[in-house]
Scaffold this motif. Structure first.
Motif, PDB file in Angstrom:
ATOM      1  N   LYS A   7      -4.009   0.310  -2.566  1.00  0.00           N
ATOM      2  CA  LYS A   7      -3.812  -0.882  -1.751  1.00  0.00           C
ATOM      3  C   LYS A   7      -3.774  -2.074  -2.693  1.00  0.00           C
ATOM      4  CE  LYS A   7      -5.905  -3.173   2.277  1.00  0.00           C
ATOM      5  NZ  LYS A   7      -7.021  -3.108   3.254  1.00  0.00           N
ATOM      6  N   THR A  31       0.839  -1.183   0.000  1.00  0.00           N
ATOM      7  CA  THR A  31       0.000   0.000   0.000  1.00  0.00           C
ATOM      8  C   THR A  31       0.877   1.236   0.000  1.00  0.00           C
ATOM      9  OG1 THR A  31      -1.891   1.084   1.078  1.00  0.00           O
ATOM     10  CG2 THR A  31      -0.174   0.194   2.526  1.00  0.00           C
ATOM     11  N   SER A  78      -4.119  -3.852   7.566  1.00  0.00           N
ATOM     12  CA  SER A  78      -4.588  -2.476   7.522  1.00  0.00           C
ATOM     13  C   SER A  78      -3.426  -1.544   7.829  1.00  0.00           C
ATOM     14  CB  SER A  78      -5.739  -2.250   8.499  1.00  0.00           C
ATOM     15  OG  SER A  78      -5.302  -2.463   9.828  1.00  0.00           O
ATOM     16  N   SER A 113      -5.069  -9.059   1.899  1.00  0.00           N
ATOM     17  CA  SER A 113      -6.339  -9.474   2.496  1.00  0.00           C
ATOM     18  C   SER A 113      -6.816  -8.428   3.483  1.00  0.00           C
ATOM     19  CB  SER A 113      -6.152 -10.816   3.200  1.00  0.00           C
ATOM     20  OG  SER A 113      -5.511 -10.630   4.436  1.00  0.00           O
ATOM     21  N   ASP A 114      -8.066  -8.611   3.939  1.00  0.00           N
ATOM     22  CA  ASP A 114      -8.628  -7.639   4.879  1.00  0.00           C
ATOM     23  C   ASP A 114      -8.030  -7.794   6.273  1.00  0.00           C
ATOM     24  OD1 ASP A 114     -11.839  -9.363   5.178  1.00  0.00           O
ATOM     25  OD2 ASP A 114      -9.790  -9.982   5.587  1.00  0.00           O
ATOM     26  N   ARG A 115      -7.114  -8.730   6.453  1.00  0.00           N
ATOM     27  CA  ARG A 115      -6.426  -8.830   7.748  1.00  0.00           C
ATOM     28  C   ARG A 115      -5.351  -7.758   7.886  1.00  0.00           C
ATOM     29  NH1 ARG A 115      -3.230 -12.563   8.461  1.00  0.00           N
ATOM     30  NH2 ARG A 115      -2.957 -13.315   6.316  1.00  0.00           N
TER      31      ARG A 115
END
Lengths: 115, 110
Positions: free
Chosen positions: A57, A47, A66, A62-64
């Motif tokens: 991004k 990102t 951030s 994955s959404d894990r």
């Protein structure tokens, strides 16, 4: 100019735990990047931020995962519910948007080991 | 798709010259970078090419041919400290994201 710094330099965690890494870019740099690198491979883009805005991004992320850069200075990368496949070197880089190369300057990295 | 190819490993002799090639296929082009990375350390910037031709910087030179999708890094008067991986990266457009090759591990022998 103290360069890009990252903390911690090494992190060992158990699968399923959350981890957070910090990156402090070169002070006048407005762009900040996160990469992941495994042995024998080039850095893989995760990102990047321009000031406090997260502009892109990776679709592979994955959404894990951030990341934040709340005040446009330091940034944090959090990995939730870590998996063994997350073991890698996490690199932060910064650059200043101007004419020319705008080369990225890298920090020393955080080596993550997930047991 | 995006693809950057470099040889996996090269060996050269101290004091000699070595050329590391990089070929790329990307959807756009806004510059090519070479970085050096010693084992366990972060990449450090070596060179940047955006126009065709040769850029020289001390013992290191980098060449670009945009029509051929090709670049090389030339290292002269090799020293043992030049043993490292050399990464080729392409910037596709103005968003400044870099697409990276896997790197070429250069081994220098006495």
């Amino acid at each position: 100019d103290t360069g890009v710094s990252q903390d911690p330099r090494h992190k060992i965690t158990k699968r399923g735990q959350n981890v957070t890494f910090r990156c402090d870019p070169i002070s006048e740099h407005n762009r900040l990047y996160w990469y992941r690198q495994t042995l024998g491979q080039g850095p893989e883009f995760l990102t990047y931020f321009q000031n406090e805005a997260q502009l892109e991004k990776s679709r592979l992320l994955s959404d894990r995962f951030s990341a934040e850069r709340p005040k446009g200075s330091f940034s944090t990368l959090e990995i939730q519910r870590t998996e063994q496949g997350d073991s890698a070197m996490y690199l932060c880089a910064s650059s200043f948007r101007r004419g020319g190369a705008n080369e990225q300057f890298f920090g020393p990295g955080t080596r993550l080991t997930v047991l | 798709g995006q693809n950057i190819d470099q040889p996996t490993e090269m060996t050269a002799t101290e004091g000699a010259i070595v050329q590391i090639n990089c070929t790329y296929q990307t959807s756009g082009f806004n510059g090519l970078f070479w970085y050096q990375q010693h084992a366990g350390e972060a990449p450090t910037f070596l060179s940047y090419n955006v126009l065709d031709g040769l850029e020289e910087k001390g013992r290191f030179s980098s060449f670009l041919s945009r029509s051929k999708g090709y670049s090389y890094l030339l290292l002269k008067e090799l020293q043992m400290k030049d043993s490292a991986s050399y990464l080729c990266a392409v910037r596709e457009d103005s968003n400044y994201q870099l697409i990276w090759g896997a790197g070429t591990k250069l081994i220098i022998k006495p």
